[in-house]
Write an enzyme that holds these catalytic residues in place. Sequence first.
Site, PDB file in Angstrom:
ATOM      1  N   THR A  44       0.841  -1.210   0.000  1.00 15.70           N
ATOM      2  CA  THR A  44       0.000   0.000   0.000  1.00 15.70           C
ATOM      3  C   THR A  44       0.878   1.262   0.000  1.00 15.70           C
ATOM      4  OG1 THR A  44      -0.021   0.234   2.417  1.00 15.70           O
ATOM      5  CG2 THR A  44      -1.741  -1.171   1.462  1.00 15.70           C
ATOM      6  N   GLY A  45       0.229   2.388  -0.191  1.00 10.78           N
ATOM      7  CA  GLY A  45       0.820   3.705   0.065  1.00 10.78           C
ATOM      8  C   GLY A  45       2.185   3.944  -0.563  1.00 10.78           C
ATOM      9  N   LEU A  46       3.063   4.495   0.254  1.00 12.86           N
ATOM     10  CA  LEU A  46       4.379   4.888  -0.254  1.00 12.86           C
ATOM     11  C   LEU A  46       5.244   3.683  -0.595  1.00 12.86           C
ATOM     12  CD1 LEU A  46       5.155   7.862   2.202  1.00 12.86           C
ATOM     13  CD2 LEU A  46       4.001   7.888  -0.023  1.00 12.86           C
TER      14      LEU A  46
ATOM     15  N   ARG B 156       6.391  -7.715  13.725  1.00 11.19           N
ATOM     16  CA  ARG B 156       6.526  -7.786  15.191  1.00 11.19           C
ATOM     17  C   ARG B 156       6.889  -9.189  15.657  1.00 11.19           C
ATOM     18  NH1 ARG B 156       0.740  -4.990  16.258  1.00 11.19           N
ATOM     19  NH2 ARG B 156       0.277  -6.325  14.504  1.00 11.19           N
TER      20      ARG B 156
ATOM     21  N   PHE C 294      -1.111   6.509  14.922  1.00  5.81           N
ATOM     22  CA  PHE C 294      -2.405   7.202  15.026  1.00  5.81           C
ATOM     23  C   PHE C 294      -2.202   8.382  15.960  1.00  5.81           C
ATOM     24  CE2 PHE C 294      -2.482   3.235  17.579  1.00  5.81           C
ATOM     25  CZ  PHE C 294      -2.384   3.774  18.848  1.00  5.81           C
TER      26      PHE C 294
ATOM     27  N   TYR D 149       9.922  14.238  12.458  1.00  5.07           N
ATOM     28  CA  TYR D 149       9.818  14.341  13.923  1.00  5.07           C
ATOM     29  C   TYR D 149      10.660  13.282  14.628  1.00  5.07           C
ATOM     30  CZ  TYR D 149       5.683  11.152  13.504  1.00  5.07           C
ATOM     31  OH  TYR D 149       4.827  10.117  13.239  1.00  5.07           O
TER      32      TYR D 149
ATOM     33  N   PRO E 155      10.313  11.627   5.014  1.00  2.90           N
ATOM     34  CA  PRO E 155       9.347  12.337   4.174  1.00  2.90           C
ATOM     35  C   PRO E 155       8.506  13.315   4.988  1.00  2.90           C
ATOM     36  CG  PRO E 155       9.016   9.921   4.097  1.00  2.90           C
ATOM     37  CD  PRO E 155       9.881  10.237   5.280  1.00  2.90           C
ATOM     38  N   GLY E 156       8.110  14.397   4.371  1.00  3.73           N
ATOM     39  CA  GLY E 156       7.067  15.265   4.916  1.00  3.73           C
ATOM     40  C   GLY E 156       5.726  14.690   4.508  1.00  3.73           C
TER      41      GLY E 156
ATOM     42  N   ARG F 278      -5.532   7.909   9.600  1.00  2.00           N
ATOM     43  CA  ARG F 278      -5.168   7.783  11.007  1.00  2.00           C
ATOM     44  C   ARG F 278      -4.652   9.079  11.618  1.00  2.00           C
ATOM     45  NH1 ARG F 278      -3.864   2.968   8.425  1.00  2.00           N
ATOM     46  NH2 ARG F 278      -4.832   1.155   9.420  1.00  2.00           N
TER      47      ARG F 278
END
Length: 284
Positions: free
Chosen positions: A19-21, A69, A99, A149, A190-191, A201
């Site tokens: 999915t996604g990036l 995990r 989230f 962050y 990434p920003g 989320r």
Amino acid sequence: MLRDGALKGKNILITGGGTGLGRSMGEYFLELGATLIITSRKLDVLEETAKEMMSQKGGKVIPLACDVREIVQVEEMWAKAIEACGQVDVVLNNAAGNFISPTERLSTNAFNTVLDIVLKGTSQVTLTAGKYWIAQKQPGVFLNIVTTYAWTGSGYVVPSAAAKAGVLAMTRSLAVEWAKYGIRSNAIAPGPFPTEGAWSRLLPGDLVKKFDPAKKVPIGRVGEHQELANLAAYLVSDFSSYVNGEVITIDGGEWLKGAGEFNNLDQIPEGMWDMMEASRGKKH
Ligand code: HXC
Ligand code: NAP
């Protein structure tokens, strides 16, 4: 960005590659000639993605289920990847969980869930691949997806910030320790890049209207997946063979805008600057 065939002969394993990036980076690697192993928890999603990728771009995409995990699943997934491809040349640690929540509202399990996916999951995949590469005397490349962050910290995503900081420290540490084995380690921060997983989320419901991420970016827009894919392709390719232990930010200047004490003065209209200039007696 890279020339055709730039990743030919490379077998690239992407966690969270369905999915996604992860998917977008994978599509570009495939276009550049790589073979992909995409892994995450949901085999049905991975299989569908693999099918679509191969029909659109050609090449080979191997879907393998694995919860990062669980070390037993990680080791089994790695063994299957080796069996299917002969060798894995690049690991892209991209899987994550996140989230928003005030930290004091989080249960211990909620906090640990994010730490476990991001920090423990990344370290388990890294250790499994690294030990194998070292034993086989084989070079390898790690590319880890963090966030800005990771070094500034951020309220309301504290488990993610703590975990990404750990991944960044691990990236830099192993870049030094494992370079002697021919293993490079780098990270991308990434920003904002819109994805269903992150937006649902981190900006649930109406939040996306209240907190338009593009407004925080000096360039004035969110990122395009291809922009991230270009950088990732360079960092996993041999063209970046002397880049090691680096974290490259791709955020249109977002985090620096937040960091500069007076950067919000861009809200002052031109007319007000004119008035202030005039009151100092300065002539145009
Ligand atoms: C508070 C929450 C919560 C929420 C779950 N929990 N969602 N607590 N607020 N929104 C709590 C649950 O109540 C539970 O605690 C514990 O977390 C585990 O939840 P599960 O649903 O059982 O976990 P699981 O099925 O393993 O799912 C993991 C997940 C989920 C992280 C909660 O969101 C997920 O699968 N995410 C994967 C994809 C993802 O997050 N993508 C976005 C990455 S974006 P209790 O105590 O009740 O048992 C990203 C961007 C960074 O990282 C930077 C952007 C600029
Ligand atoms: P995403 O589509 O939700 O991607 C997260 C992926 O991780 C999913 O494919 C998910 O697949 C997988 N995953 C989650 N838990 C897993 C587990 N326990 N084991 C294995 N795989 C697991 O979100 P995204 O935005 O593309 O995020 C990709 C990466 O970019 C993450 O590292 C994120 O922190 C980073 N990032 C994103 C942004 C942004 O703006 N989008 C900004 C900064 C950083 P399953 O559900 O099938 O397991």
